[in-house]
Design a protein around this motif. Sequence first.
Motif, PDB file in Angstrom:
ATOM      1  N   TRP A 306      35.424 -22.785   3.051  1.00  0.00           N
ATOM      2  CA  TRP A 306      35.250 -23.732   1.708  1.00  0.00           C
ATOM      3  C   TRP A 306      34.802 -23.013   0.726  1.00  0.00           C
ATOM      4  O   TRP A 306      33.920 -22.032   0.694  1.00  0.00           O
ATOM      5  CB  TRP A 306      34.274 -24.677   2.239  1.00  0.00           C
ATOM      6  N   LEU A 307      35.169 -23.435  -0.496  1.00  0.00           N
ATOM      7  CA  LEU A 307      34.695 -22.666  -1.709  1.00  0.00           C
ATOM      8  C   LEU A 307      33.879 -23.832  -2.624  1.00  0.00           C
ATOM      9  O   LEU A 307      34.597 -24.978  -2.784  1.00  0.00           O
ATOM     10  CB  LEU A 307      35.514 -21.939  -2.491  1.00  0.00           C
ATOM     11  N   PRO A 308      32.912 -23.535  -3.106  1.00  0.00           N
ATOM     12  CA  PRO A 308      32.524 -24.696  -4.241  1.00  0.00           C
ATOM     13  C   PRO A 308      33.012 -25.209  -5.444  1.00  0.00           C
ATOM     14  O   PRO A 308      33.681 -24.275  -5.906  1.00  0.00           O
ATOM     15  CB  PRO A 308      30.882 -24.101  -4.516  1.00  0.00           C
ATOM     16  N   PRO A 309      33.131 -26.284  -5.828  1.00  0.00           N
ATOM     17  CA  PRO A 309      33.917 -26.716  -7.036  1.00  0.00           C
ATOM     18  C   PRO A 309      33.208 -25.992  -8.239  1.00  0.00           C
ATOM     19  O   PRO A 309      31.820 -25.463  -8.327  1.00  0.00           O
ATOM     20  CB  PRO A 309      33.718 -28.232  -7.130  1.00  0.00           C
ATOM     21  N   SER A 310      33.856 -26.203  -9.284  1.00  0.00           N
ATOM     22  CA  SER A 310      33.463 -25.633 -10.537  1.00  0.00           C
ATOM     23  C   SER A 310      32.071 -26.232 -10.909  1.00  0.00           C
ATOM     24  O   SER A 310      31.943 -27.433 -10.907  1.00  0.00           O
ATOM     25  CB  SER A 310      34.429 -25.779 -11.672  1.00  0.00           C
ATOM     26  N   GLY A 311      31.047 -25.425 -11.470  1.00  0.00           N
ATOM     27  CA  GLY A 311      29.844 -25.798 -12.051  1.00  0.00           C
ATOM     28  C   GLY A 311      28.879 -26.175 -10.747  1.00  0.00           C
ATOM     29  O   GLY A 311      27.820 -26.255 -10.763  1.00  0.00           O
ATOM     30  N   ARG A 312      29.362 -25.633  -9.486  1.00  0.00           N
ATOM     31  CA  ARG A 312      28.510 -25.923  -8.358  1.00  0.00           C
ATOM     32  C   ARG A 312      28.220 -24.670  -7.510  1.00  0.00           C
ATOM     33  O   ARG A 312      28.214 -24.834  -6.137  1.00  0.00           O
ATOM     34  CB  ARG A 312      28.812 -27.145  -7.574  1.00  0.00           C
ATOM     35  N   GLY A 313      28.217 -23.588  -8.208  1.00  0.00           N
ATOM     36  CA  GLY A 313      27.974 -22.251  -7.327  1.00  0.00           C
ATOM     37  C   GLY A 313      29.279 -21.604  -7.129  1.00  0.00           C
ATOM     38  O   GLY A 313      29.410 -20.404  -6.567  1.00  0.00           O
ATOM     39  N   GLU A 314      30.171 -21.785  -7.906  1.00  0.00           N
ATOM     40  CA  GLU A 314      31.625 -21.144  -7.981  1.00  0.00           C
ATOM     41  C   GLU A 314      31.122 -19.746  -8.452  1.00  0.00           C
ATOM     42  O   GLU A 314      30.376 -19.510  -9.595  1.00  0.00           O
ATOM     43  CB  GLU A 314      32.588 -21.927  -8.833  1.00  0.00           C
ATOM     44  N   ARG A 315      31.646 -18.755  -8.041  1.00  0.00           N
ATOM     45  CA  ARG A 315      31.537 -17.284  -8.132  1.00  0.00           C
ATOM     46  C   ARG A 315      32.870 -16.563  -8.836  1.00  0.00           C
ATOM     47  O   ARG A 315      33.845 -16.653  -7.970  1.00  0.00           O
ATOM     48  CB  ARG A 315      30.983 -16.579  -7.202  1.00  0.00           C
ATOM     49  N   PHE A 316      32.855 -16.111  -9.743  1.00  0.00           N
ATOM     50  CA  PHE A 316      34.260 -15.322 -10.195  1.00  0.00           C
ATOM     51  C   PHE A 316      33.833 -14.245 -11.274  1.00  0.00           C
ATOM     52  O   PHE A 316      32.531 -14.065 -11.710  1.00  0.00           O
ATOM     53  CB  PHE A 316      35.132 -16.292 -11.009  1.00  0.00           C
ATOM     54  N   GLU A 317      34.795 -13.367 -11.310  1.00  0.00           N
ATOM     55  CA  GLU A 317      34.645 -12.208 -12.121  1.00  0.00           C
ATOM     56  C   GLU A 317      35.640 -12.030 -13.315  1.00  0.00           C
ATOM     57  O   GLU A 317      36.651 -12.602 -13.378  1.00  0.00           O
ATOM     58  CB  GLU A 317      35.075 -11.030 -11.403  1.00  0.00           C
ATOM     59  N   ILE A 318      35.031 -11.741 -14.462  1.00  0.00           N
ATOM     60  CA  ILE A 318      35.651 -11.705 -15.683  1.00  0.00           C
ATOM     61  C   ILE A 318      35.457 -10.147 -16.277  1.00  0.00           C
ATOM     62  O   ILE A 318      34.681  -9.452 -15.816  1.00  0.00           O
ATOM     63  CB  ILE A 318      35.056 -12.597 -16.910  1.00  0.00           C
ATOM     64  N   THR A 319      36.420  -9.716 -17.063  1.00  0.00           N
ATOM     65  CA  THR A 319      36.404  -8.612 -17.847  1.00  0.00           C
ATOM     66  C   THR A 319      36.329  -8.757 -19.296  1.00  0.00           C
ATOM     67  O   THR A 319      37.241  -9.308 -19.991  1.00  0.00           O
ATOM     68  CB  THR A 319      37.608  -7.743 -17.410  1.00  0.00           C
ATOM     69  N   ILE A 320      35.300  -8.162 -19.892  1.00  0.00           N
ATOM     70  CA  ILE A 320      35.132  -8.165 -21.244  1.00  0.00           C
ATOM     71  C   ILE A 320      35.088  -6.794 -21.930  1.00  0.00           C
ATOM     72  O   ILE A 320      34.056  -6.202 -21.439  1.00  0.00           O
ATOM     73  CB  ILE A 320      33.919  -8.949 -21.750  1.00  0.00           C
ATOM     74  N   ILE A 327      30.149 -13.677 -12.724  1.00  0.00           N
ATOM     75  CA  ILE A 327      29.604 -15.078 -13.231  1.00  0.00           C
ATOM     76  C   ILE A 327      29.374 -15.908 -11.806  1.00  0.00           C
ATOM     77  O   ILE A 327      30.412 -16.197 -10.995  1.00  0.00           O
ATOM     78  CB  ILE A 327      30.432 -15.768 -13.978  1.00  0.00           C
ATOM     79  N   VAL A 328      28.057 -16.463 -11.860  1.00  0.00           N
ATOM     80  CA  VAL A 328      27.915 -17.606 -10.986  1.00  0.00           C
ATOM     81  C   VAL A 328      27.648 -18.989 -11.657  1.00  0.00           C
ATOM     82  O   VAL A 328      26.628 -19.192 -12.453  1.00  0.00           O
ATOM     83  CB  VAL A 328      26.575 -17.295 -10.139  1.00  0.00           C
ATOM     84  N   ASP A 329      28.710 -19.951 -11.540  1.00  0.00           N
ATOM     85  CA  ASP A 329      28.626 -21.029 -12.379  1.00  0.00           C
ATOM     86  C   ASP A 329      27.772 -22.172 -11.686  1.00  0.00           C
ATOM     87  O   ASP A 329      28.563 -23.007 -10.723  1.00  0.00           O
ATOM     88  CB  ASP A 329      30.076 -21.437 -12.739  1.00  0.00           C
ATOM     89  N   GLU A 330      26.673 -22.615 -12.261  1.00  0.00           N
ATOM     90  CA  GLU A 330      25.834 -23.710 -11.404  1.00  0.00           C
ATOM     91  C   GLU A 330      25.423 -24.838 -12.620  1.00  0.00           C
ATOM     92  O   GLU A 330      24.641 -25.288 -12.497  1.00  0.00           O
ATOM     93  CB  GLU A 330      24.617 -23.153 -10.979  1.00  0.00           C
ATOM     94  N   SER A 331      26.474 -25.013 -13.684  1.00  0.00           N
ATOM     95  CA  SER A 331      26.165 -25.514 -14.869  1.00  0.00           C
ATOM     96  C   SER A 331      26.312 -27.058 -14.627  1.00  0.00           C
ATOM     97  O   SER A 331      25.926 -27.824 -15.762  1.00  0.00           O
ATOM     98  CB  SER A 331      27.416 -24.976 -16.048  1.00  0.00           C
TER      99      SER A 331
END
Length: 456
Positions: A306-320, A327-331
């Motif tokens: 199981w993976l959390p939906p967007s805004g509820r603990g989703e974890r992803f990587e970005i390159t800037i 990023i840990v999205d708990e928005s």
Amino acid sequence: MSLWTSEEIALATGGTAQGDWSVNGISIDSRDITKGDLFVALKAARDGHEFVKMAIEAGANAALVSHIPEGCENAPLIIVEDVEAALADLGQARRAASNAKIIAVTGSAGKTSTKEMLRHVLKNFGKAHASEKSFNNHWGVPLTLARMPKDAEFGVFEIGMNAPGEIAPLVAQVRPDIAIITNVAPVHLAGFQDEMGIAREKAAIFSALSDEGTGLVFADMDYVDFIRSTTDHPLQTFGANGDYKQNSIHIAPDHTDSEILIGEDILSMRINVAGAHHANNGLAVMAVMDALGLDLEKSIAAMANWLPPSGRGERFEITIDGKKITIVDESYNANPLSMRAALRSFIGSDAKDKYAVLGEMSELGDGSKGFHEDIANWNELEGLAGIATIGGEMKALDKKLSATQKLGHFESHSDLLEMLKNTLQNGDHLLLKASNGIGLGKTVDALRKLGQSKPK
């Protein structure tokens, strides 16, 4: 198999069918029509009747209306006296005809994640239906009931509230076989005098349980005994603490926090997302599986994916600009309980530098400023290299932060984004946590666009 025929809808609602047709889904938003839907013309900020023609042109097979809109004289319709009442009638008709095992979930935090975990695990045992997004109010619950397929074997319903007296009528529609309280916390205090009032309202989820139904309560909170006193229905518990009674679900005493006690059996449970709050939600899911008599080892194996939906603990990587940032999205949601849990989990990550954007926690009533100020006293802040705040009430926290941690208070998402671009370095981790109304999800979306994201 269609979801509803025109004849079935007319019978359930007492309405008059215009045409002979069937539908495969139900929508209340003309911008989100799937071909074959029934469009329900609710009256909210705008009257849904204004969009019936648009919905049919977009592919809706029919519309549920209280009068024939202009330009729809020959359109496929169900005409009723009251559209919202008719939607409730549809939900009740489907519930009465369904043989599905029904689970209802409420709580100050974690109810949507628990509902999504249940959807994910139950689909391994049969056809599972669940609330979309956070459809948990006076129209979301009947809409979810009305959308339930005729052959569903499991139904999972999120039950929400903002004020006293809202849960009982919703759970009366759902009539669950299993009902869960994930926790009680100072959320929606604008509508309640204190947390005890919230606990009392949450306990109403057990009011529609049958004599054979199962009530489940999170053990690690102050209101377990009080909630038990509000109902004659026997309740079981889940959590890291508690009394470890037979058939209760707990972190196993004297074992690691990934091992759980189910009756007298100790099983290892893995959840693919960090945080004790997610682990507690997982315990609730295992309690449901146990109550349903389903295979626990199979359930635990499904939980690991199981993976959390967007805004509820989703974890992803970005390159800037060549810098890799996690990023840990708990928005999507925030209250003092979930805010602290998210911070506690986040500071346990292996990043050298960890930053947080903390947004306003909404609906905390007269004590809101104090709740926001109190965050400055949490030990969980000690592991952060910097903290930015956004939303009016978060000014109280910003004023309490030390100069070494303060990244600034922001009212503009564009200014916040610019600061993050200039501050974050390769290998940094960033947590974003706020109530949904603050719109911090916009910043998350902007960060995604800045760099190629991938699951981590």
